[in-house]
Design a protein around this motif. Structure first.
Motif, mmCIF file in Angstrom:
data_model
loop_
_atom_site.group_PDB
_atom_site.id
_atom_site.type_symbol
_atom_site.label_atom_id
_atom_site.label_comp_id
_atom_site.label_asym_id
_atom_site.label_seq_id
_atom_site.Cartn_x
_atom_site.Cartn_y
_atom_site.Cartn_z
ATOM 1 N N PHE A 3 0.854 -1.189 0.000
ATOM 2 C CA PHE A 3 0.000 0.000 0.000
ATOM 3 C C PHE A 3 0.890 1.239 0.000
ATOM 4 O O PHE A 3 2.089 1.187 0.318
ATOM 5 N N MET A 4 0.290 2.363 -0.357
ATOM 6 C CA MET A 4 1.012 3.635 -0.364
ATOM 7 C C MET A 4 0.093 4.727 0.182
ATOM 8 O O MET A 4 -1.055 4.849 -0.254
ATOM 9 N N LYS A 5 0.633 5.514 1.119
ATOM 10 C CA LYS A 5 -0.139 6.626 1.681
ATOM 11 C C LYS A 5 0.282 7.926 1.009
ATOM 12 O O LYS A 5 1.465 8.219 0.883
ATOM 13 N N LEU A 6 -0.710 8.698 0.579
ATOM 14 C CA LEU A 6 -0.473 10.017 -0.029
ATOM 15 C C LEU A 6 -1.075 11.086 0.874
ATOM 16 O O LEU A 6 -2.141 10.905 1.459
ATOM 17 N N GLY A 7 -0.409 12.247 0.938
ATOM 18 C CA GLY A 7 -0.916 13.357 1.738
ATOM 19 C C GLY A 7 -0.635 13.191 3.216
ATOM 20 O O GLY A 7 -0.310 12.098 3.698
ATOM 21 N N SER A 8 -0.796 14.306 3.937
ATOM 22 C CA SER A 8 -0.508 14.294 5.377
ATOM 23 C C SER A 8 -1.615 14.929 6.205
ATOM 24 O O SER A 8 -1.651 14.759 7.427
ATOM 25 N N LYS A 9 -2.504 15.660 5.581
ATOM 26 C CA LYS A 9 -3.582 16.327 6.313
ATOM 27 C C LYS A 9 -4.650 15.309 6.714
ATOM 28 O O LYS A 9 -4.873 14.317 6.012
ATOM 29 N N PRO A 75 -14.350 7.191 -14.811
ATOM 30 C CA PRO A 75 -14.123 5.777 -14.459
ATOM 31 C C PRO A 75 -13.921 5.615 -12.961
ATOM 32 O O PRO A 75 -13.270 6.425 -12.313
ATOM 33 N N GLY A 76 -14.511 4.571 -12.421
ATOM 34 C CA GLY A 76 -14.395 4.322 -10.983
ATOM 35 C C GLY A 76 -15.494 4.932 -10.163
ATOM 36 O O GLY A 76 -15.658 4.597 -8.982
ATOM 37 N N GLY A 77 -16.275 5.878 -10.753
ATOM 38 C CA GLY A 77 -17.411 6.452 -10.071
ATOM 39 C C GLY A 77 -17.035 7.334 -8.897
ATOM 40 O O GLY A 77 -15.918 7.846 -8.793
ATOM 41 N N PRO A 78 -17.967 7.555 -7.951
ATOM 42 C CA PRO A 78 -17.757 8.470 -6.815
ATOM 43 C C PRO A 78 -16.549 8.104 -5.958
ATOM 44 O O PRO A 78 -15.834 8.997 -5.484
ATOM 45 N N SER A 79 -16.308 6.810 -5.737
ATOM 46 C CA SER A 79 -15.196 6.431 -4.859
ATOM 47 C C SER A 79 -13.855 6.813 -5.462
ATOM 48 O O SER A 79 -12.944 7.281 -4.753
ATOM 49 N N ALA A 80 -13.696 6.623 -6.777
ATOM 50 C CA ALA A 80 -12.433 6.996 -7.433
ATOM 51 C C ALA A 80 -12.267 8.509 -7.450
ATOM 52 O O ALA A 80 -11.150 9.025 -7.238
ATOM 53 N N PHE A 81 -13.359 9.244 -7.689
ATOM 54 C CA PHE A 81 -13.263 10.706 -7.686
ATOM 55 C C PHE A 81 -12.883 11.220 -6.304
ATOM 56 O O PHE A 81 -12.114 12.189 -6.168
ATOM 57 N N GLU A 82 -13.405 10.588 -5.271
ATOM 58 C CA GLU A 82 -13.102 11.033 -3.913
ATOM 59 C C GLU A 82 -11.612 10.874 -3.608
ATOM 60 O O GLU A 82 -11.017 11.727 -2.937
ATOM 61 N N ILE A 83 -10.980 9.812 -4.105
ATOM 62 C CA ILE A 83 -9.529 9.641 -3.913
ATOM 63 C C ILE A 83 -8.782 10.794 -4.570
ATOM 64 O O ILE A 83 -7.857 11.384 -3.980
ATOM 65 N N CYS A 84 -9.199 11.118 -5.807
ATOM 66 C CA CYS A 84 -8.532 12.218 -6.523
ATOM 67 C C CYS A 84 -8.746 13.553 -5.807
ATOM 68 O O CYS A 84 -7.823 14.387 -5.705
ATOM 69 N N ALA A 85 -9.959 13.770 -5.289
ATOM 70 C CA ALA A 85 -10.263 15.026 -4.606
ATOM 71 C C ALA A 85 -9.454 15.149 -3.316
ATOM 72 O O ALA A 85 -8.916 16.228 -3.000
ATOM 73 N N LYS A 86 -9.356 14.082 -2.568
ATOM 74 C CA LYS A 86 -8.572 14.112 -1.333
ATOM 75 C C LYS A 86 -7.107 14.398 -1.622
ATOM 76 O O LYS A 86 -6.433 15.105 -0.862
ATOM 77 N N PHE A 87 -6.593 13.816 -2.724
ATOM 78 C CA PHE A 87 -5.195 14.088 -3.099
ATOM 79 C C PHE A 87 -5.011 15.581 -3.394
ATOM 80 O O PHE A 87 -3.990 16.178 -3.016
ATOM 81 N N CYS A 88 -6.004 16.180 -4.058
ATOM 82 C CA CYS A 88 -5.919 17.615 -4.362
ATOM 83 C C CYS A 88 -5.878 18.457 -3.083
ATOM 84 O O CYS A 88 -5.176 19.483 -3.014
ATOM 85 N N TYR A 89 -6.576 18.037 -2.062
ATOM 86 C CA TYR A 89 -6.599 18.760 -0.794
ATOM 87 C C TYR A 89 -5.366 18.437 0.066
ATOM 88 O O TYR A 89 -5.150 19.088 1.093
ATOM 89 N N GLY A 90 -4.598 17.419 -0.340
ATOM 90 C CA GLY A 90 -3.441 17.023 0.468
ATOM 91 C C GLY A 90 -3.803 16.177 1.656
ATOM 92 O O GLY A 90 -2.985 15.990 2.582
ATOM 93 N N MET A 91 -5.025 15.616 1.646
ATOM 94 C CA MET A 91 -5.465 14.759 2.750
ATOM 95 C C MET A 91 -4.876 13.350 2.600
ATOM 96 O O MET A 91 -4.509 12.920 1.503
ATOM 97 N N THR A 92 -4.823 12.656 3.708
ATOM 98 C CA THR A 92 -4.284 11.293 3.695
ATOM 99 C C THR A 92 -5.211 10.363 2.913
ATOM 100 O O THR A 92 -6.418 10.297 3.186
ATOM 101 N N VAL A 93 -4.646 9.663 1.965
ATOM 102 C CA VAL A 93 -5.393 8.669 1.187
ATOM 103 C C VAL A 93 -4.485 7.455 0.986
ATOM 104 O O VAL A 93 -3.279 7.595 0.769
ATOM 105 N N THR A 94 -5.049 6.281 1.103
ATOM 106 C CA THR A 94 -4.272 5.047 1.007
ATOM 107 C C THR A 94 -4.605 4.324 -0.285
ATOM 108 O O THR A 94 -5.781 4.025 -0.570
ATOM 109 N N LEU A 95 -3.585 4.033 -1.062
ATOM 110 C CA LEU A 95 -3.746 3.257 -2.304
ATOM 111 C C LEU A 95 -3.297 1.821 -2.060
ATOM 112 O O LEU A 95 -2.312 1.565 -1.366
ATOM 113 N N ASN A 96 -4.031 0.876 -2.640
ATOM 114 C CA ASN A 96 -3.668 -0.544 -2.559
ATOM 115 C C ASN A 96 -4.099 -1.244 -3.837
ATOM 116 O O ASN A 96 -4.579 -0.602 -4.781
#
Length: 630
Positions: A3-9, A75-96
């Motif tokens: 897994f990989m964590k992005l962002g720190s907020k 592609p990916g619907g609301p859940s995929a968009f939410e990952i992209c949006a959180k990355f834009c805000y610099g919030m913590t998001v986990t990819l696996n």
């Protein structure tokens, strides 16, 4: 799992019901993004700074829309968009492995490239894929499975091909270099059973089997499985038998009831496609898949009404290794008849064709021939197939709807294959006669001609001489060969092939012809020969030939005069057999003269096979009385 964590907020996304997502912040939101049925209330600045597509969409909106945009096809619907949006805000998001593919496709849709901002989401995801996901065995399989819902995007981004190549490359690696976990439940290794082998008190390194990868790939749908198998075969480093084992494991996992050679429920179209794909994936090498597995494939292919080309390919492969099959394997359910004999006949024809083609090769030493010629058929294989056919005939003979022609055709196809004994064939013939009592004399003669009486064991001969289902001709031959075999062996170790011509003339050749004129030596007719003997006639034959055995025993006691003894026994054999091979009416007279019966036989001196005296029928035992000796 990697897994990989992005962002720190901290994650400040909040939910209001099922269809509303918003960011909890002091600043009011100024843009609404509609993704399917879900509304996202967000801020323009973080989104537009990383997404070129959102920049374009916002710039085209008018004042009346209040900066509300719609992206229903992301592609990916609301859940995929939410990952992209959180990355834009610099919030913590986990990819696996489960969400990285959808996130990659969504980032591509939103055009989150490096040209917009360094270290953007696409770059981050590509680093994670190449450094972690594609280097992990199980993560690559999981990621490949998640591409199913996003096929078009994944094909364009080459995510599927990267996953497939990663999986195939790891499957083809030297097993001794496998250091990752895998699923393997078919055969427990000693270490997995708690019995790890030791040598001088030192634990040995666990051995990884060649087919360690087989079970994990069974999790893939057939389309992905096909692509992985094709890539593995293309690399050319995987033995054919391992690929055959993989296909067998996949069929057992994906086809309900396959272990029994049937299909239990499921989508017929889907199952048919799966079976045809497995057939197409079979390695070309002979013996790469077990014969029993191929036969089960053929059974389900017939049941699912698969294409003729696939079924012919299976029959060809089965025929090439028919010596590995069992009788139970060949019992393929039929429609009109109990079993599908025609399919087995086609399979057997493939084996016979292989044997004939091998005979046309240049003569080579047997050891070298077996290595050089893939079509080489050893004598051992031919004997196994002959024994297999005998057992198969015994099983299908129980079917009252089996025509005699099909029985004879199958038996004649292996008639050239040498058998050490004909007991199996005799059992099949006897079973057919027992289950089909209404067949004619000529048909009995036809089926019994398949058997060589000289190759019956002592037990089979004892059964045959008491068998009222056999024609008189066969009973006499069995008795004669049994007695002469004992006589010649006790006198001089001779064989039935040493019999004088006058004895050999009494018996037909193997091809149905005659060694000599039997009519000149005896007065019996073909009709008498082919008739079914009664119990009294069988007793008469056994009594007469028992005296020949006694004569052989006394004659063989003098070893010094073995040649004279052998000659006298041959003469005795000729005399006895000539006395036995008379019409059935004289059999009755012979029995009455011995005092076995007190009934009158009527006109016993007549040469006619049918007496004109009606009282004759009373002196002949009933033909309907049968003795079960099976």
């Amino acid at each position: 799992m990697k897994f990989m964590k992005l962002g720190s907020k901290p994650d400040s996304f909040q939910t209001d019901g099922n269809n509303v997502r918003y960011v909890a912040a002091e600043l009011a939101t100024d843009i609404t993004v509609n993704v399917g049925d879900v509304k996202f209330y967000l801020h323009k600045f973080p989104l537009l700074s990383r997404s070129a597509r959102l920049q374009k969409l916002v710039s085209t909106t008018d004042e009346e829309s209040n900066d509300e945009i719609h992206i229903p096809d992301i592609p990916g619907g609301p859940s995929a968009f939410e990952i992209c949006a959180k990355f834009c805000y610099g919030m913590t998001v986990t990819l696996n492995a489960y969400n990285v593919v959808a996130a990659r496709c969504a980032a591509e849709y939103l055009e989150m490239h490096e040209t917009i901002e360094k270290g953007n989401l696409i770059y981050k995801i590509e680093v994670f894929l190449n450094s972690s996901i594609f280097r992990s065995w199980k993560d690559s399989i999981i990621a490949l499975q998640t591409t199913k819902a996003l096929l078009t995007w994944c094909e364009e981004l080459k995510l599927i091909s990267h996953c497939v190549d990663s999986i195939a490359s790891k499957a083809c690696i030297d097993p001794c270099k496998v250091e990752w976990s895998y699923t393997y439940n078919r055969k427990k290794l000693p270490s997995e059973n708690g019995m790890e082998p030791q040598w001088n008190g030192v634990r040995k390194h666990q051995t990884v089997p060649k087919d360690w990868w087989v079970e994990d790939l069974c999790e893939l749908e057939i389309d992905f499985y096909k692509r992985v198998l094709v890539t593995i075969k293309t690399k050319g480093r995987m033995p054919g038998d391992v690929i055959g084992e993989a296909l067998k494991a996949y069929a057992l996992r994906r086809l309900p009831g396959f272990s029994k050679g049937i299909i239990q429920g499921g989508d017929v179209v889907k199952n048919r496609s799966l079976v045809e794909t497995i057939i197409w994936l079979l390695p070309t090498e002979k013996g790469s898949a077990p014969c029993s597995f191929l036969i089960k494939l053929l059974k389900v292919a017939i049941m699912l009404d698969s294409g003729e080309m696939g079924k012919r390919e299976l029959m060809k492969r089965i025929g090439q290794q028919l010596d590995e099959a069992s009788v139970v394997d060949l019992l393929i359910q039929g429609e009109i008849m109990m079993y599908n004999v025609d399919i087995v006949k086609c399979i057997l024809a493939e084996f016979v064709m292989q044997e004939k083609s091998a005979q046309t090769d240049l003569p080579v030493a047997e050891e070298l021939q077996e290595i050089r010629s893939p079509g080489y058929v050893s004598d051992t294989s031919k004997q196994r197939v002959a024994k297999l056919v005998d057992g198969y005939l015994a099983e299908i003979s129980r079917d009252p709807n089996l025509p005699l022609s099909k029985f004879v055709d199958l038996a004649e196809m292996v008639s050239r294959f040498s058998r050490p004994a004909h007991d199996g064939l005799y059992r099949a013939i006897d079973t057919y006669l027992k289950e089909h009592p209404g067949i004619s004399k000529s048909e009995r003669k036809m089926i019994c001609r398949l058997m060589d009486c000289k190759k019956l064991s002592v037990d089979a001969s004892m059964h045959a001489v008491q068998n009222e289902r056999l024609p008189l001709r066969v009973v006499v031959q069995v008795l004669f060969f049994e007695q002469v075999r004992a006589a010649t062996s006790s006198a001089a170790g001779g064989t039935t092939t040493d019999l004088p011509g006058s004895v050999r003339a009494l018996f037909p050749r193997e091809n149905g012809g005659s060694h000599g004129s039997s009519r000149s030596a005896t007065t019996n007719t073909e009709e008498d020969w082919d008739a079914i003997p009664t119990a009294e006639e069988l007793k008469a034959l056994k009594g007469e030939l028992a005296s020949l055995r006694l004569g052989a025993g006394s004659g063989g006691s003098d070893r010094n005069g073995s040649e004279d003894a052998k000659s006298s026994i041959d003469k005795a054999a000729v005399s006895k057999v000539k006395g036995l091979l008379i019409s059935k009416k004289i059999f009755s007279k012979l029995w009455l003269n011995k005092g076995g019966q007190g009934e009158n036989s009527g006109s016993d001196t007549s040469d006619s096979p049918v007496s004109a005296n009606p009282d004759d029928t009373k002196s002949t035992p009933s033909r309907n009385r049968r003795h079960s000796v099976s």
